[in-house]
Write a protein that holds these residues in place. Sequence first.
Motif, PDB file in Angstrom:
ATOM      1  N   GLU A 297      -6.914  -8.100  34.785  1.00  0.00           N
ATOM      2  CA  GLU A 297      -7.637  -6.904  34.384  1.00  0.00           C
ATOM      3  C   GLU A 297      -7.073  -6.466  33.043  1.00  0.00           C
ATOM      4  OE1 GLU A 297      -6.824  -3.612  36.936  1.00  0.00           O
ATOM      5  OE2 GLU A 297      -8.924  -3.509  37.550  1.00  0.00           O
ATOM      6  N   ARG A 298      -7.920  -5.959  32.205  1.00  0.00           N
ATOM      7  CA  ARG A 298      -7.393  -5.441  30.953  1.00  0.00           C
ATOM      8  C   ARG A 298      -6.690  -4.125  31.244  1.00  0.00           C
ATOM      9  NH1 ARG A 298      -7.476  -5.599  25.519  1.00  0.00           N
ATOM     10  NH2 ARG A 298      -7.577  -3.590  24.440  1.00  0.00           N
ATOM     11  N   ARG A 299      -5.422  -4.063  30.903  1.00  0.00           N
ATOM     12  CA  ARG A 299      -4.709  -2.803  31.119  1.00  0.00           C
ATOM     13  C   ARG A 299      -3.488  -2.702  30.240  1.00  0.00           C
ATOM     14  NH1 ARG A 299      -0.975  -4.707  35.376  1.00  0.00           N
ATOM     15  NH2 ARG A 299      -0.074  -2.730  35.954  1.00  0.00           N
ATOM     16  N   GLU A 300      -2.986  -1.490  30.160  1.00  0.00           N
ATOM     17  CA  GLU A 300      -1.864  -1.205  29.276  1.00  0.00           C
ATOM     18  C   GLU A 300      -0.547  -1.480  29.985  1.00  0.00           C
ATOM     19  OE1 GLU A 300      -1.716   2.856  28.083  1.00  0.00           O
ATOM     20  OE2 GLU A 300      -0.592   2.418  26.246  1.00  0.00           O
ATOM     21  N   LEU A 301       0.339  -2.178  29.299  1.00  0.00           N
ATOM     22  CA  LEU A 301       1.680  -2.383  29.836  1.00  0.00           C
ATOM     23  C   LEU A 301       2.656  -1.599  28.977  1.00  0.00           C
ATOM     24  CD1 LEU A 301       1.688  -6.202  30.637  1.00  0.00           C
ATOM     25  CD2 LEU A 301       1.303  -4.271  32.168  1.00  0.00           C
ATOM     26  N   VAL A 302       3.533  -0.862  29.627  1.00  0.00           N
ATOM     27  CA  VAL A 302       4.499  -0.048  28.912  1.00  0.00           C
ATOM     28  C   VAL A 302       5.876  -0.692  29.005  1.00  0.00           C
ATOM     29  CG1 VAL A 302       5.590   2.212  28.748  1.00  0.00           C
ATOM     30  CG2 VAL A 302       3.178   2.034  29.412  1.00  0.00           C
ATOM     31  N   VAL A 303       6.533  -0.810  27.873  1.00  0.00           N
ATOM     32  CA  VAL A 303       7.855  -1.419  27.827  1.00  0.00           C
ATOM     33  C   VAL A 303       8.862  -0.379  27.353  1.00  0.00           C
ATOM     34  CG1 VAL A 303       9.261  -3.248  26.798  1.00  0.00           C
ATOM     35  CG2 VAL A 303       6.850  -3.656  27.285  1.00  0.00           C
ATOM     36  N   THR A 304      10.018  -0.386  27.983  1.00  0.00           N
ATOM     37  CA  THR A 304      11.053   0.576  27.638  1.00  0.00           C
ATOM     38  C   THR A 304      12.279  -0.158  27.114  1.00  0.00           C
ATOM     39  OG1 THR A 304      10.310   2.036  29.399  1.00  0.00           O
ATOM     40  CG2 THR A 304      12.523   2.391  28.566  1.00  0.00           C
ATOM     41  N   GLY A 305      12.839   0.330  26.037  1.00  0.00           N
ATOM     42  CA  GLY A 305      14.043  -0.283  25.501  1.00  0.00           C
ATOM     43  C   GLY A 305      15.006   0.759  24.966  1.00  0.00           C
ATOM     44  N   THR A 306      16.233   0.328  24.756  1.00  0.00           N
ATOM     45  CA  THR A 306      17.249   1.220  24.223  1.00  0.00           C
ATOM     46  C   THR A 306      17.536   0.850  22.774  1.00  0.00           C
ATOM     47  OG1 THR A 306      18.226   1.429  26.414  1.00  0.00           O
ATOM     48  CG2 THR A 306      19.588   2.089  24.537  1.00  0.00           C
ATOM     49  N   LEU A 307      17.479   1.844  21.914  1.00  0.00           N
ATOM     50  CA  LEU A 307      17.667   1.611  20.483  1.00  0.00           C
ATOM     51  C   LEU A 307      19.111   1.238  20.162  1.00  0.00           C
ATOM     52  CD1 LEU A 307      16.498   1.753  17.651  1.00  0.00           C
ATOM     53  CD2 LEU A 307      16.911   4.202  17.657  1.00  0.00           C
ATOM     54  N   PHE A 308      19.267   0.217  19.347  1.00  0.00           N
ATOM     55  CA  PHE A 308      20.612  -0.111  18.871  1.00  0.00           C
ATOM     56  C   PHE A 308      20.535  -0.632  17.443  1.00  0.00           C
ATOM     57  CE2 PHE A 308      20.951  -4.768  18.789  1.00  0.00           C
ATOM     58  CZ  PHE A 308      19.764  -5.122  19.405  1.00  0.00           C
ATOM     59  N   THR A 309      21.655  -0.651  16.773  1.00  0.00           N
ATOM     60  CA  THR A 309      21.705  -1.111  15.396  1.00  0.00           C
ATOM     61  C   THR A 309      22.023  -2.592  15.369  1.00  0.00           C
ATOM     62  OG1 THR A 309      22.470   1.051  14.691  1.00  0.00           O
ATOM     63  CG2 THR A 309      22.822  -0.772  13.167  1.00  0.00           C
ATOM     64  N   GLY A 310      21.150  -3.360  14.769  1.00  0.00           N
ATOM     65  CA  GLY A 310      21.354  -4.804  14.716  1.00  0.00           C
ATOM     66  C   GLY A 310      22.247  -5.200  13.564  1.00  0.00           C
ATOM     67  N   LYS A 311      22.250  -6.474  13.268  1.00  0.00           N
ATOM     68  CA  LYS A 311      23.140  -6.962  12.218  1.00  0.00           C
ATOM     69  C   LYS A 311      22.456  -6.934  10.857  1.00  0.00           C
ATOM     70  CE  LYS A 311      25.223 -10.339  15.390  1.00  0.00           C
ATOM     71  NZ  LYS A 311      24.116 -11.114  15.985  1.00  0.00           N
ATOM     72  N   GLY A 312      21.333  -6.310  10.785  1.00  0.00           N
ATOM     73  CA  GLY A 312      20.662  -6.217   9.495  1.00  0.00           C
ATOM     74  C   GLY A 312      19.848  -7.439   9.144  1.00  0.00           C
ATOM     75  N   GLU A 313      19.757  -8.377  10.095  1.00  0.00           N
ATOM     76  CA  GLU A 313      18.969  -9.575   9.827  1.00  0.00           C
ATOM     77  C   GLU A 313      17.501  -9.238   9.631  1.00  0.00           C
ATOM     78  OE1 GLU A 313      19.598 -12.159  13.063  1.00  0.00           O
ATOM     79  OE2 GLU A 313      21.600 -12.792  12.417  1.00  0.00           O
ATOM     80  N   GLY A 314      17.040  -8.325  10.473  1.00  0.00           N
ATOM     81  CA  GLY A 314      15.641  -7.926  10.385  1.00  0.00           C
ATOM     82  C   GLY A 314      15.309  -7.454   8.987  1.00  0.00           C
ATOM     83  N   ALA A 315      16.156  -6.585   8.471  1.00  0.00           N
ATOM     84  CA  ALA A 315      15.928  -6.053   7.128  1.00  0.00           C
ATOM     85  C   ALA A 315      15.884  -7.192   6.107  1.00  0.00           C
ATOM     86  CB  ALA A 315      17.035  -5.062   6.765  1.00  0.00           C
ATOM     87  N   TYR A 316      16.800  -8.112   6.262  1.00  0.00           N
ATOM     88  CA  TYR A 316      16.869  -9.241   5.335  1.00  0.00           C
ATOM     89  C   TYR A 316      15.558 -10.013   5.324  1.00  0.00           C
ATOM     90  CZ  TYR A 316      18.180 -13.875   3.576  1.00  0.00           C
ATOM     91  OH  TYR A 316      18.224 -15.056   2.892  1.00  0.00           O
ATOM     92  N   TYR A 317      15.063 -10.281   6.531  1.00  0.00           N
ATOM     93  CA  TYR A 317      13.819 -11.055   6.609  1.00  0.00           C
ATOM     94  C   TYR A 317      12.627 -10.279   6.073  1.00  0.00           C
ATOM     95  CZ  TYR A 317      16.115 -14.704   9.263  1.00  0.00           C
ATOM     96  OH  TYR A 317      16.927 -15.730   9.627  1.00  0.00           O
TER      97      TYR A 317
END
Lengths: 248, 248
Positions: A114-134
Amino acid sequence: MDIPNPLGRRTVNLRRQSKRTYGKRAKELVFLLDLLKISGNRGEVLSTTGRLAGLAGMSQQSISLVLRSLASSGFLAKQHSKNGERIFLTSKAYDRIAQELAGVSLPAIRDHLERRELVVTGTLFTGKGEGAYYVSQKEYSRQMHQRLGFVPYPGTMNLRLNGFEDVNKILLLHSLHPIKIEGFTTHERTFGDVFCYDVEIAGGPKIYLVRSERTSYDLTVVELISDVYLRKALRVEDGDTVRFSFFV
Amino acid sequence: MDIPNPLGRRTVNLRRQSKRTYGKRAKELVFLLDLLKISGNRGEVLSTTGRLAGLAGMSQQSISLVLRSLASSGFLAKQHSKNGERIFLTSKAYDRIAQELAGVSLPAIRDHLERRELVVTGTLFTGKGEGAYYVSQKEYSRQMHQRLGFVPYPGTMNLRLNGFEDVNKILLLHSLHPIKIEGFTTHERTFGDVFCYDVEIAGGPKIYLVRSERTSYDLTVVELISDVYLRKALRVEDGDTVRFSFFV
DNA sequence: ATTACTAAGTGACGAGTAT
DNA sequence: TATACTCGTCACTTAGTAA
C-alpha cells in the motif's frame, strides 16, 4: 501385540521439542536477519553489545546472551576485540535464513504493498566532515542543482538510527527510485555515484537523503542534505532526535 | 534556560517503546511469514487454531491469542466459520514483511549456502485417492518410467507435515531442480505438469516427492511415490511418523 | 466441533555488579 | 571501557474450562 495402542499410532501426538520454541525460532531468525541487514549482506558486523542493544531495543545483557546462544548453536562466530565484537554469520545461519525465506515470493508481496508514509527517527551527531567534503565538490554540487533543484549547503546532517525498524525502513528506501548523481574523476581522485532519495521533514525545508555508492558502509547512519544549514533551520543540535519520512 | 540538560540533549537515551519489544516483533513477523508461506503466497489461509498450533508447536490458546493480537494490530482479518477461521493478510502485513525483507539480498544468501541434508518429518494419513488416480494415468506413468527409472506403484503415500520448519524445508525443496513430467490432454480432461523431487528414506526404496502444478494447494501435505507399495515396504500405517530427507 | 476466558507456572529479561 | 554472571520480576504460555 495384544491390545495395541488404541489408535494404532506409533507416535502419538508427537509434541514439538520443548516449550516456547516458536518465539525462540522467531527471535533467532529475526536477529540473524537484522545482523545480515546491518552488515549490508556481507555477513560480518563489528559492533559492541551495547550498540546492538540500542538497535534491538533490548538490554546489553540480553544481547550478550543472544549472541552467545546463537554462537553456541553454530549460527555465528565471534571475535572479541577491545572495542566490541566482530561477528560473522556462519553458513548454518545462511542455511537457516534461506530455509525460512524459501517459500516467500517477493513479487507477490510487492503486489500487495500500500502506498503509505514511513517515519524514521534518528539521533543527530557530528560526523567527520566527509559529507561536507563530498557535497562541496563542484561536479556533485552542479548535478544536484540540476537534478534536485537546489545547490546543496556544503555539509550534511548525520543521523544515527535508533532501532532496527528504522534501519529496515532505510533499506526499503534504498530499494526505491533514487535520483542518481553521476560519479566523476578529477586529477586527484575518483568520486563514485551518489544516490539521492526524496524524503521530508514535517515543517522543514526540502531535504534529500544522500547515500554514496562506496561510503564505508554503516547502514545505521544516514545523511541528509538541503540548501540551507539544517541544524539552524530545524534548531537542533547533537543528541537531538530528528524525524523524517518518505512514501513507499 | 539556565543549567540546561547537562549533555545538551533534548531526548536523552530515547528508550525503546516498552519492554520485550524485540521478541514480539520477531514473533509477529515470523508468524506473518509462516501464514504467507502456507497460503502459497496468496495471503489467505483457512485453518483452525488447533491445526496452526500443531504447525507452530504452540498451544491452541496461544495461537488464538496471537491471531487476535495480529488482527487488532491490523495485520490480518479473520472470518469465523464453523470449521475454523479464514485468515486474510492485510496490506499492512505485506508492508511489514516488505520492510523487514527490504535489505536482504537473496542472491547473497544463496552464495553462502552449504550443501547439507535436510530431514523432514511427517505423519502418514490416508488421502482421498487422488494420488492413485493421477499416478495411474498411462501418460504420467510412462514418463515417470522414462525419467525416474521406475514405473510408479499406483498410489501415493501422503504425509502431513508436523511443523512450520518442515513446511519451510519443503518450500526450499520446491525451489530446487525438479524433474518435470509434462501434462497432457485426454478426451476427458487436461492433466497438468507434475514435478518430482529427488528425496530419500533411510533404509527404504528409492522414492520421489511429487507435486502437481494445480493440486488444491495444501502446502502442509506432501506425496511420495516409489515403485513399490510404500506402506508395506516401510511397515508403516496411518498416524505413524515418517522421515525423509534431501540435499540442498 | 470450534474459539476464548481465567488462573497459574515458568522462562525471558534487565538491574546490579563482577571481571 | 568492554562482556558476562546472578537473581528478582513479570510477561508469555498453557491447562482447564466456558461459551
